[in-house]
Design an enzyme around this catalytic site. Structure first.
Site, PDB file in Angstrom:
ATOM      1  N   ASP A 233       0.878  -1.163   0.000  1.00  0.00           N
ATOM      2  CA  ASP A 233       0.000   0.000   0.000  1.00  0.00           C
ATOM      3  C   ASP A 233       0.917   1.214   0.000  1.00  0.00           C
ATOM      4  O   ASP A 233       2.108   1.120   0.325  1.00  0.00           O
ATOM      5  CB  ASP A 233      -0.965  -0.006   1.200  1.00  0.00           C
ATOM      6  CG  ASP A 233      -2.158   0.917   0.946  1.00  0.00           C
ATOM      7  OD1 ASP A 233      -2.071   1.778   0.040  1.00  0.00           O
ATOM      8  OD2 ASP A 233      -3.183   0.793   1.640  1.00  0.00           O
TER       9      ASP A 233
HETATM   10  C1  BGC Z   1      -4.954   3.326  -0.063  1.00  0.00           C
HETATM   11  C2  BGC Z   1      -5.007   2.376  -1.232  1.00  0.00           C
HETATM   12  C3  BGC Z   1      -4.831   3.146  -2.513  1.00  0.00           C
HETATM   13  C4  BGC Z   1      -3.512   3.892  -2.458  1.00  0.00           C
HETATM   14  C5  BGC Z   1      -3.230   4.715  -3.709  1.00  0.00           C
HETATM   15  C6  BGC Z   1      -3.696   4.191  -0.092  1.00  0.00           C
HETATM   16  O1  BGC Z   1      -3.757   5.195   0.873  1.00  0.00           O
HETATM   17  O2  BGC Z   1      -5.009   2.618   1.143  1.00  0.00           O
HETATM   18  O3  BGC Z   1      -6.216   1.662  -1.237  1.00  0.00           O
HETATM   19  O4  BGC Z   1      -4.895   2.277  -3.611  1.00  0.00           O
HETATM   20  O5  BGC Z   1      -3.537   4.805  -1.354  1.00  0.00           O
HETATM   21  O6  BGC Z   1      -4.091   5.795  -3.770  1.00  0.00           O
END
Ligand code: BGC
Length: 666
Positions: A233
């Site tokens: 993530d």
């Molecule tokens: C989120 C993800 C997301 C990523 C990119 C993170 O903060 O938890 O689900 O895909 O950001 O935006």
């Protein structure tokens, strides 16, 4: 193009293990295809101007100007309320068309985390409190995306069930619970061969997921058989060398220190070239996949919008309909109230979508179908800058209308990534508005917009009809007007229990220091808890009304293998309206040696049944339908003995049941 690991220097390999920027992989100056990723689960969110703070776009502050315009699809929780795998497939395939047009290789969706905490600000991004339902729908979604040549990213692995302190609160969860509740949706989705899986921020059992070797290497890869790329993530990697050891292939987004950290770890012998190669190979394979696939824009923009309407119609849930108030009689004088009827309510965070679609207000959509004007009153009692004469005018309209449709609920930034809702209730102002409206009009229909269960205790007895709309995307008002006027027969059912109040929920396990969330309820999550403990609920899991009436009969449970059965039953539409019914098959182990839930969903079917007709539904049960995960044998285990197979219209409305004695020796 086939890339050869041997043609890369060690430095080049290390560079491949982190992103080039916020959204793409390192292409080594054209040597390798750079893969572009973008959110998300409710439609494409492609950030196009990198100088904008991503936080801003996530909060929706700069909507439209910095993210690419795309179709705002129903949130995955609405897709889940459809209980329809075809709708989930269509959703994925539709979002993929925006990805192909926007040159996006991998869509950062679907989210398959289980709704354990009713206040979790991301529940709208997830499918259900039930792993079986989540798995089936998420798998169809992934197939929909990938059949169009766009990679999917199944997220967030694993036990990411809180947004509060999401980076540091460890989910302390035992092996059985992991296997029965939190892993099965990943397991099922992986059967669709998603190109990528995203690890979550949170630690699991004390170890950060981005370097949790047990969960990534042993469980995700070896046990569940995932053979694609594991991406972190965003900013979830705290110790890159350890992450490489744990087979986390790609750290996102770009990190200026990553290269030096990895090089130093390699030189000190903390990571081997073999370990580096394993991850690099997965990055190369992802690049190869993106080049190999045939990408097509399957749906035009108009078709994408139509698909959004279609899915919304399947996922909107009719919760209450006293005296058959709905569908509305076309001659009734209607008043629509509340600014939410003039918006596309969405949850916030990385799932927010900028749509170019010019929304029709609900009053407009209804008016077009009726061929006359429908009154719209934006005022929400007292909380907007308004005059007493305007409020009086609204109240008079309500008083003189045959039906008052009230649009209430919550949206971003109250419901958003990184946040927990403070309450399950609507605001006091909204509750007050409902009660006042009900005082002046006896036919109130409340439309509730939200990402998760709402406590309706203050007002539900005062109104005749309630619809849970959720975040139904840009087709929201076409779908709603069609349902309200009876052109579409509602067929959605709840993917999560609506408890009576927050005190009845089980997610109060966060310790004071905020570092550990102890999953003390074990496998008793959602209806598994409420039904086992016989607790009253507002609306049970799997519940939803239709304008039709269905009768269930003639249950047959036929043994076709050692632990394989075919469950079949009739559903008759005993009304004079065609409709769709979601029937659910639950299994209970009567004399289990371990604590088992009162019932567990093991099959479902959504069927269109014409007025007066009967359809025979058939559902297969297998080994896993009867098994629990044994921590003694470290495997799925079925105990011989008594089971009950139940067929219901919801988890609390069991229409048919049959005992069976399972004997695997036979
Ligand atoms: C989120 C993800 C997301 C990523 C990119 C993170 O903060 O938890 O689900 O895909 O950001 O935006």
């Amino acid at each position: 193009m086939k890339y050869d690991l041997k043609e890369l220097t060690l430095d080049e390999k290390l560079l491949l293990l982190t992103g080039r920027d916020n959204w793409s992989t390192n292409g080594l100056c054209g040597k390798i295809k750079s893969v572009f990723m973008a959110d998300g689960p409710c439609g494409l969110r492609k950030v196009e101007e990198e100088n904008t703070s991503d936080d801003e776009t996530k909060l929706g502050i700069t909507l439209g100007s910095h993210t690419r315009l795309a179709t705002a699809m129903p949130a995955l929780s609405v897709v889940a309320n459809s209980w329809n795998e075809e709708a989930a497939y269509l959703d994925g395939a539709t979002i993929a068309s925006d990805c192909v047009e926007g040159a996006v290789d991998v869509l950062l969706a679907p989210g398959v985390n289980i709704k354990r905490n009713v206040l979790n600000g991301r529940n709208f991004e997830y499918f259900s409190e039930d792993p079986y339902l989540t798995g089936k729908l998420a798998r169809a979604f992934v197939e929909g995306v990938q059949d169009q040549g766009v990679g999917a990213c199944v997220k967030h692995f694993v036990a990411n069930n809180n947004e509060r302190d999401r980076y540091c609160t460890s989910s302390e969860v035992d092996d059985r619970t992991l296997h029965e509740i939190y892993l099965p949706a990943f397991e099922e989705t992986i059967k669709a061969k998603p190109w990528t899986v995203m690890c979550s921020y949170n630690p699991v059992n004390g170890v950060q997921m981005s370097h949790n070797a047990k969960m990534l290497k042993k469980v995700l890869r070896e046990e569940l058989g995932f053979d694609g790329l594991i991406v972190s993530d965003w900013e979830a990697v705290w110790d890159h060398p350890k992450a490489v050891k744990a087979t986390l292939d790609l750290r996102m987004p770009a990190n200026a220190d990553a290269f030096d950290q990895l090089k130093a770890a390699y030189e000190k012998g903390k990571i081997t070239e073999e370990e580096i190669d394993f991850c690099v190979q997965n990055v190369l394979s992802l690049a190869e996949k993106t080049e190999k696939v045939e990408r097509k824009v399957k749906y035009s923009q108009e078709q994408r919008h139509e698909n959004a309407v279609k899915i919304a119609k399947e996922g909107i849930v009719l919760l209450k309909n006293e005296e058959g108030l709905l569908p509305l009689n076309k001659n009734q004088k209607i008043a629509v109230l509340g600014t939410l009827s003039a918006k596309i309510p969405q949850g916030g965070g990385s799932a927010i979508v900028s749509t170019g679609y010019r929304l029709k207000m609900l009053s407009q959509a209804l008016g077009e179908k009726l061929g006359r004007e429908v009154y719209y009153g934006p005022a929400i009692w007292r909380d907007v800058l308004t005059t007493s004469s305007l409020i009086k005018q609204h109240m008079q309209e309500i008083y003189h209308s045959d039906v008052a449709i009230l649009c209430v609920g919550e949206q971003a930034p109250v419901v958003a990534e990184g946040c927990e809702r403070e309450t399950m209730k609507l605001t006091a102002v909204q509750e007050d508005l409902i009660l006042r409206t009900a005082k002046y009009n006896k036919n109130v229909v409340v439309l509730v917009y939200g990402g998760s269960a709402i406590d309706m205790s203050a007002w539900i007895d005062s109104v005749k009809a309630v619809i849970f709309v959720g975040y139904a995307g840009e087709g929201i008002n076409e779908a709603l007007s069609s349902i309200l006027l009876g052109e579409t027969n509602p067929s959605g059912k709840l993917n999560e229990t609506f408890p009576l109040c927050i005190e009845d929920t089980l997610t109060k396990g966060i310790l004071d220091d905020g570092m550990v969330d102890y999953y003390s309820e074990g496998v008793l999550v959602g209806y598994r808890y409420y039904d086992t403990k016989e607790k009253g609920v507002l609306f049970p899991f799997g519940y939803g009304l239709s304008y039709s009436k269905f009768e269930y009969s003639d249950l047959k449970v036929e043994k076709v293998g050692k632990t394989d059965y075919i469950v079949s039953y009739n559903i008759t539409n005993i009304s004079d309206i065609d409709g769709k019914e979601v029937s659910q098959v639950y299994v209970k182990d009567v004399f289990a040696s371990v604590l088992r839930p009162e019932k567990e969903l093991k099959g479902f079917s959504k069927d269109f049944i014409k007025a007066g007709e009967t359809k025979r539904v058939s559902i297969e049960l297998n080994f896993r339908s009867f098994a629990y995960y044994s921590v003694v044998y470290d495997e799925w285990t079925v105990e011989d003995g008594d089971f009950v197979v139940m067929v219901g219209a919801s988890s609390r409305d069991i229409r048919l049941s049959q005992k069976l004695f399972l004997n695997t020796e036979e």
